[in-house]
Design a protein around this motif. Structure first.
Motif, PDB file in Angstrom:
ATOM      1  N   LYS A 115     122.098 127.956  30.573  1.00 36.95           N
ATOM      2  CA  LYS A 115     122.732 127.504  31.811  1.00 36.95           C
ATOM      3  C   LYS A 115     124.241 127.650  31.686  1.00 36.95           C
ATOM      4  CE  LYS A 115     123.305 125.816  35.880  1.00 36.95           C
ATOM      5  NZ  LYS A 115     122.872 126.592  37.062  1.00 36.95           N
ATOM      6  N   ARG A 116     124.806 128.404  32.617  1.00 39.80           N
ATOM      7  CA  ARG A 116     126.261 128.568  32.669  1.00 39.80           C
ATOM      8  C   ARG A 116     126.792 127.970  33.962  1.00 39.80           C
ATOM      9  NH1 ARG A 116     124.531 133.752  31.885  1.00 39.80           N
ATOM     10  NH2 ARG A 116     124.416 134.459  29.705  1.00 39.80           N
ATOM     11  N   TYR A 117     127.922 127.297  33.842  1.00 36.03           N
ATOM     12  CA  TYR A 117     128.696 126.864  35.006  1.00 36.03           C
ATOM     13  C   TYR A 117     130.031 127.603  34.931  1.00 36.03           C
ATOM     14  CZ  TYR A 117     125.327 122.994  35.102  1.00 36.03           C
ATOM     15  OH  TYR A 117     124.170 122.239  35.142  1.00 36.03           O
ATOM     16  N   GLY A 118     130.124 128.744  35.605  1.00 32.04           N
ATOM     17  CA  GLY A 118     131.309 129.572  35.464  1.00 32.04           C
ATOM     18  C   GLY A 118     131.414 130.065  34.030  1.00 32.04           C
ATOM     19  N   ALA A 119     132.563 129.805  33.396  1.00 31.85           N
ATOM     20  CA  ALA A 119     132.765 130.244  32.013  1.00 31.85           C
ATOM     21  C   ALA A 119     132.197 129.260  30.998  1.00 31.85           C
ATOM     22  CB  ALA A 119     134.258 130.446  31.752  1.00 31.85           C
ATOM     23  N   THR A 120     131.737 128.109  31.462  1.00 34.16           N
ATOM     24  CA  THR A 120     131.215 127.077  30.559  1.00 34.16           C
ATOM     25  C   THR A 120     129.725 127.288  30.323  1.00 34.16           C
ATOM     26  OG1 THR A 120     132.838 125.484  31.385  1.00 34.16           O
ATOM     27  CG2 THR A 120     130.918 124.599  30.209  1.00 34.16           C
ATOM     28  N   VAL A 121     129.332 127.309  29.050  1.00 35.62           N
ATOM     29  CA  VAL A 121     127.915 127.413  28.693  1.00 35.62           C
ATOM     30  C   VAL A 121     127.414 126.001  28.385  1.00 35.62           C
ATOM     31  CG1 VAL A 121     126.222 128.418  27.127  1.00 35.62           C
ATOM     32  CG2 VAL A 121     128.254 129.732  27.773  1.00 35.62           C
TER      33      VAL A 121
END
Length: 327
Positions: free
Chosen positions: A14-20
């Motif tokens: 699961k990614r939120y933009g550049a955040t994994v």
């Protein structure tokens, strides 16, 4: 309910933009098991649960239930049901109406859904409160109503998002026993997210310890507790000391620590805290090169030979009580 469908996560990301938030995790949950996803805030456990439920999209990887890929199905088509942390009961509906709500959305007739709701309320010992509104219920009663509502769809997997966090400590212990009993009676898989080590150890057949978006260690609960593989798991599960010795980094259970007056013990220390906890005493000591080490002593052992703050002690353990850590 069908107690023979295994749940599997395959490279789930699961990614939120550049955040994994969840980084390519894989795990196989045996059918009919009580599993806990355990870890600190921000480790990825809630994102994992929400992906299984269908409330978060999957960035990569897959979720299978009984060999069927459910990764992109809507929540109602997955064979899962979710019980939310805040219970999310409709305040204007009675308990019976809350429990029956999903059947109403499916177009089930009023008589059938009321009968099914009453079956579920009997299962969670809430029959006498069926006509009350949520505001007229205690926290534990609200939890039972939310459980009944989740179970009425006859899921293969029940997902629980920190379901005990809103309860007082006494009720939390009581509800742990009720959840475990219910899971055994139903025979379906429960996947329960918590950051509480005691809760996970009390409930789970299997624990999945997460940290920094990955699975740090997973398996049968007792096996993970007895033999943590990393310093993080040893510390997070509690009841373990992590010490650096010439032979490497070791995990040693607090109840295996022996307190002596000798400075020839493996670790010399200075007592920094003593906590009486009824059946036992937790003694904390500062040791060279380490932060702190704890020893769990029976109340009899401690009070037969009491210690004081600031006292120099030795700390030792049997050879078999320690095992090496990977990091």
């Amino acid at each position: 309910m069908t107690p023979n469908l295994d749940l599997e996560l395959v490279g789930l990301t699961k990614r939120y933009g550049a955040t994994v938030a969840v980084d390519a995790i894989s795990y196989h949950f045996s059918a009919g098991t009580y599993a806990c996803l355990l870890g600190p805030s921000g480790c990825g456990k809630s994102s994992t649960l929400r992906m299984i439920a269908g409330h978060e999209s999957v960035s990569d990887g897959a979720i299978t239930l009984g060999g069927r890929d459910i990764s992109h199905l809507p929540p109602a088509k997955r064979g899962t049901a979710m019980m939310f942390q805040n219970y999310a009961l409709f305040p204007h509906l009675s308990v019976r109406e809350n429990v029956a709500f999903s059947l109403k959305m499916q177009g089930v007739d009023a008589a059938t859904r009321a009968a099914r709701a009453d079956e579920m309320l009997e299962l969670v010992a809430m029959t006498a409160l069926a006509d009350r509104l949520p505001a007229q219920l205690s926290g534990g009663q609200q939890q039972r109503a939310a459980l009944a509502r989740a179970l009425i769809t006859k899921p293969d997997v029940l997902l629980l998002d920190e379901p005990l966090s809103a309860l007082d400590p006494f009720l939390r212990v009581r509800m742990r026993a009720e959840l475990k009993k219910l899971q055994r009676e139903l025979g379906i898989t429960f996947v329960h997210v918590t950051h509480g080590q005691d809760e996970a150890l009390a409930l789970a057949d299997e624990i999945v310890v997460m940290n920094n978006a990955i699975i740090e260690q997973a398996g049968q609960t007792r096996a993970v507790f007895d033999a943590p593989k990393t310093a993080f798991v040893a510390r997070f599960l509690g009841s373990h000391n992590v010490v650096s010795m010439p032979e490497g980094t070791l995990a040693i259970r607090s109840d295996a620590m022996k307190v002596t007056a000798s400075q020839s013990a493996r670790l010399p220390g200075t007592i920094t805290n003593i906590e009486y906890q009824g059946t036992h005493v937790t003694l904390t000591a500062a040791v060279p090169g380490e932060q702190e080490v704890t020893a769990l002593l029976s109340d009899r052992d401690f009070f037969d030979n009491p210690k004081d703050l600031g006292e120099a002690i030795g700390l030792d353990w049997e050879a078999g009580a320690a095992h090496a850590l990977a990091g």
